[in-house]
Design a protein around this motif. Structure first.
Motif, mmCIF file in Angstrom:
data_model
loop_
_atom_site.group_PDB
_atom_site.id
_atom_site.type_symbol
_atom_site.label_atom_id
_atom_site.label_comp_id
_atom_site.label_asym_id
_atom_site.label_seq_id
_atom_site.Cartn_x
_atom_site.Cartn_y
_atom_site.Cartn_z
ATOM 1 N N CYS A 47 64.125 83.451 67.379
ATOM 2 C CA CYS A 47 64.415 82.411 66.388
ATOM 3 C C CYS A 47 64.980 81.159 67.058
ATOM 4 O O CYS A 47 64.699 80.032 66.627
ATOM 5 C CB CYS A 47 65.418 82.930 65.359
ATOM 6 N N ARG A 75 64.581 74.865 59.928
ATOM 7 C CA ARG A 75 64.250 74.803 58.499
ATOM 8 C C ARG A 75 64.795 75.980 57.699
ATOM 9 O O ARG A 75 65.092 75.837 56.511
ATOM 10 C CB ARG A 75 62.726 74.732 58.320
ATOM 11 N N HIS A 76 64.897 77.148 58.332
ATOM 12 C CA HIS A 76 65.288 78.339 57.581
ATOM 13 C C HIS A 76 66.662 78.883 57.977
ATOM 14 O O HIS A 76 67.322 79.533 57.165
ATOM 15 C CB HIS A 76 64.238 79.447 57.769
ATOM 16 N N LEU A 77 67.088 78.643 59.212
ATOM 17 C CA LEU A 77 68.343 79.231 59.682
ATOM 18 C C LEU A 77 69.507 78.245 59.566
ATOM 19 O O LEU A 77 70.497 78.526 58.879
ATOM 20 C CB LEU A 77 68.185 79.691 61.126
ATOM 21 N N ILE A 96 61.654 77.829 62.459
ATOM 22 C CA ILE A 96 62.534 78.858 61.891
ATOM 23 C C ILE A 96 63.986 78.443 62.027
ATOM 24 O O ILE A 96 64.779 78.541 61.083
ATOM 25 C CB ILE A 96 62.287 80.217 62.577
ATOM 26 N N TYR A 97 64.367 77.976 63.216
ATOM 27 C CA TYR A 97 65.772 77.642 63.470
ATOM 28 C C TYR A 97 66.219 76.457 62.607
ATOM 29 O O TYR A 97 67.298 76.497 61.999
ATOM 30 C CB TYR A 97 65.958 77.317 64.955
ATOM 31 N N THR A 109 62.160 79.012 68.348
ATOM 32 C CA THR A 109 61.132 78.660 67.364
ATOM 33 C C THR A 109 61.731 77.612 66.436
ATOM 34 O O THR A 109 62.452 77.933 65.483
ATOM 35 C CB THR A 109 60.681 79.896 66.567
#
Length: 345
Positions: A125, A134-136, A131-132, A128
């Motif tokens: 993550c 936008r989502h994390l 992912i890091y 990436t």
């Protein structure tokens, strides 16, 4: 000001990191492998890498102070996206530093595989960006959990290298530090909320610490691993005879059995471990052994057991545990029924 002379270099370094973010992930992985090999050889240079890594975490905890210092010294205002980018770089370097340690020390047929697998997912993550970023990172609670897990793993690997703390001491310090910092971070998120939420925060923090302690058997000892193991009826000049996977009950009662382990540990580390003998899943004996780190082939330790149940037929294990209950490895063997003598004709 003297430090203002470094302003162009600082700006170039920031630009380079933004243009080539994968270089830091590669550096973290290479430095982790190099440190692991140095530790395996007993070289003290590995401490330097661990110390530099912990210094980067001090920066991360003092992020706001650092940002104001840069603005005052260099006249450069660091935007929030850049601060997030630098935080991501530290996560990348940290996770790729600890992964080689946990990969080699994990007992993959146990619950430890879940912890190391989680670190592997966290490392992926970190490199990436979708992912890091936008989502994390936008999800504050999830990001704090991610941050706490990474710091916990870093401390488990770094403390034995830097301070020669035992695995049990390192686990307590790592867990206490991670829980304390998570409390500080969460209190900042809930600032100004109702009193009962603050009370819930205290309960959540205590529950997190309790969960970390109860599940310690699932966390690999980052700097201890087995280099040689054997279960043998003989031990000659500190060298085990041929290892056995199974033996008869008569052989077991006649000769007894040696559980031999060679354990690699960092130079200067003194550690107490246990050989825990289990019969059909039930503990029947626990023997303490003291090991000393720094030997290239690992510190040789063994236990010799002669006292067995009246009917020892079944599955046996010898678990190698730290004082904190973390599993270093497991030796397995089976005891079969003794052959009956032929009946006279």
């Amino acid at each position: 000001m003297l430090l203002s002379k470094f302003k162009p270099q600082v700006l170039k370094l920031i630009e380079l990191l933004q243009r080539h973010p994968r270089l830091v992930a590669l550096y973290g992985f290479v430095s982790g492998m190099a440190s692991f090999l140095l530790v395996e050889r007993g070289a003290r240079v590995a401490r330097v890498i661990a110390i530099l890594l912990l210094v980067s975490w001090i920066w991360l905890m003092l992020e706001n102070l650092f940002r104001r210092g840069v603005e005052r010294l260099f006249g450069v205002e660091l935007p929030p996206p850049l601060m997030r980018f630098l935080t991501q770089l530290i996560h990348q370097e940290s996770l790729f530093f600890v992964l080689p340690f946990f990969a080699i020390t994990t007992s993959w047929n146990s619950g430890q595989a879940l912890f190391t697998g989680l670190l592997g997912v966290a490392a992926l993550c970190s490199i990436t960006d979708p992912i890091y970023n936008r989502h994390l990172a936008p999800r504050r609670w999830l990001f704090l959990a991610y941050h706490t897990l990474t710091l916990f793993a870093v401390l488990l690997a770094a403390l034995p290298l830097i301070l020669q703390l035992t695995t049990a001491q390192s686990y307590r310090w790592a867990l206490g530090t991670a829980v304390a910092l998570s409390f500080v971070s969460l209190s900042g998120v809930l600032r100004g909320q109702r009193w009962w939420r603050s009370l819930g925060l205290v309960g959540l923090t205590l529950a997190l610490g309790g969960l970390g302690w109860v599940t310690r058997v699932w966390v690999p000892p980052a700097t201890l691993w087995l280099t040689e193991v054997a279960v043998s009826p003989q031990l000659n000049n500190r060298t085990p005879g041929d290892g056995v996977d199974s033996l008869s009950a008569n052989e077991l009662r006649t000769k007894g059995l040696y559980a031999y382990t060679a354990i690699n540990a960092p130079r200067g580390l003194n550690e107490r471990i246990y050989h825990v003998w289990r019969f059909n899943g039930r503990e029947v004996d626990r023997i303490a052994l003291d090991i000393h780190g720094g030997r290239e082939a690992g510190y040789r330790a063994w236990t010799h057991k002669r006292n067995f149940p009246s009917n020892p037929v079944g599955r046996w294990q010898v678990q190698v545990l730290t004082e904190a209950g973390q599993m270093i490895g497991t030796l397995r063997f089976t005891v079969t029924p003794s052959e009956l003598p032929p009946k006279p004709r």
